[in-house]
Scaffold this active site. Structure first.
Site, short mmCIF file in Angstrom:
data_model
loop_
_atom_site.label_atom_id
_atom_site.label_comp_id
_atom_site.label_asym_id
_atom_site.label_seq_id
_atom_site.Cartn_x
_atom_site.Cartn_y
_atom_site.Cartn_z
N ASP A 47 0.52 -1.48 0.18
CA ASP A 47 0.27 0.15 -0.28
C ASP A 47 0.90 1.04 0.43
OD1 ASP A 47 -2.18 -2.11 0.36
OD2 ASP A 47 -2.50 -1.42 2.14
N TYR A 48 -0.26 2.25 -0.21
CA TYR A 48 0.90 3.97 -0.16
C TYR A 48 1.56 4.00 0.68
CZ TYR A 48 1.64 8.80 -1.35
OH TYR A 48 2.04 10.20 -1.82
#
Length: 251
Positions: free
Chosen positions: A105-106
């Site tokens: 994830d970011y």
């Protein structure tokens, strides 16, 4: 000259994982010898002219395997419609095209493998091969044993039930008048934001998340934002695990 399926050729050319290549074909972004192709059964060879979004692609005979310590704030796709920085920006080996294996994830940091070996990437991310991934998460509050047992048995998040996972408390941290926990979680799935959703489901949202291992690969002391090539032994360890998985599937 050997012919192989288009999506496999694209993965070996470093376009993306085989699954992502199949999406690109379905969406009409791929042409062979000047003709747009959307059929998964098409076979190609090195004598064909392959273009993805108008850019010529060729297979790279030299296989590259890179471990990156991904910082938060980077996407794990090659391109982004919002122009956010990509993990590819952190790799200064411009002589080869590589792509991320799976995703982080970011806002998540930790171990990310990048390669131009489409076959190995496909095997490492395929659910049937059950590649174990280990995460360390700082969560709000301290999970009770009965709450962690929900994750150990498999917990419903949105439309599916997760496979049984391993979870244990590593440390408790006092933050003012509150106590948060650091937990280690081991999974062999790769659903979107799965760790965060699992912890949210038991009432202990993730504050910080880091992946420390994939299969037999360990992040170790690699600094955040830095990368290195895998050793021959590390590549062999990945292939050994996948060979065992292939043999088990045949039996």
């Amino acid at each position: 000259m050997e012919e192989i399926r288009l999506q496999k050729y694209m993965a070996e050319a470093g376009v993306a994982s085989r699954r992502k290549c199949e999406e690109l074909i379905k969406e009409g972004y791929v042409s062979v010898n000047g003709r747009t192709v959307t059929d998964m059964g098409v076979k190609v060879s090195d004598s064909d002219v392959l273009e993805v979004k108008g850019r010529r692609m060729c297979r790279d005979k030299n296989k590259i395997y890179i471990m990156l310590h991904k910082p938060p704030g980077y996407i794990t796709t090659v391109r982004d419609q919002f122009s956010r920085p990509s993990v590819i920006d952190l790799i200064d080996d411009k002589g080869h095209r590589v792509f991320p294996v799976g995703r982080l994830d970011y806002d998540t940091s930790g171990l990310l493998l990048l390669t131009n070996d489409g076959q190995l990437a496909h095997e490492l991310t395929h659910p049937s091969h059950e590649t174990e991934k280990v995460y360390v998460a700082e969560v709000k509050g301290v999970p009770a044993e009965r709450e962690m047992n929900l994750i150990r048995r498999g917990i419903r998040i949105e439309e599916y039930i997760t496979a049984p996972a391993k979870i244990k408390i590593v440390e408790e941290q006092k933050i003012g008048n509150f106590i948060n926990a650091v937990v280690e979680i081991k999974i062999h799935e790769g659903k979107n934001r799965q760790i965060r959703k699992m912890c949210e489901a038991i009432g202990h949202p993730v504050i910080k998340l880091k992946r420390i291992s994939v299969g037999m690969l360990r992040l170790g002391e690699l600094p955040e934002g830095k990368w290195r090539y895998l050793s021959d032994e590390e590549v062999k360890s990945l292939r050994y695990k996948q060979n065992l998985a292939r043999q088990a599937a045949k039996e």
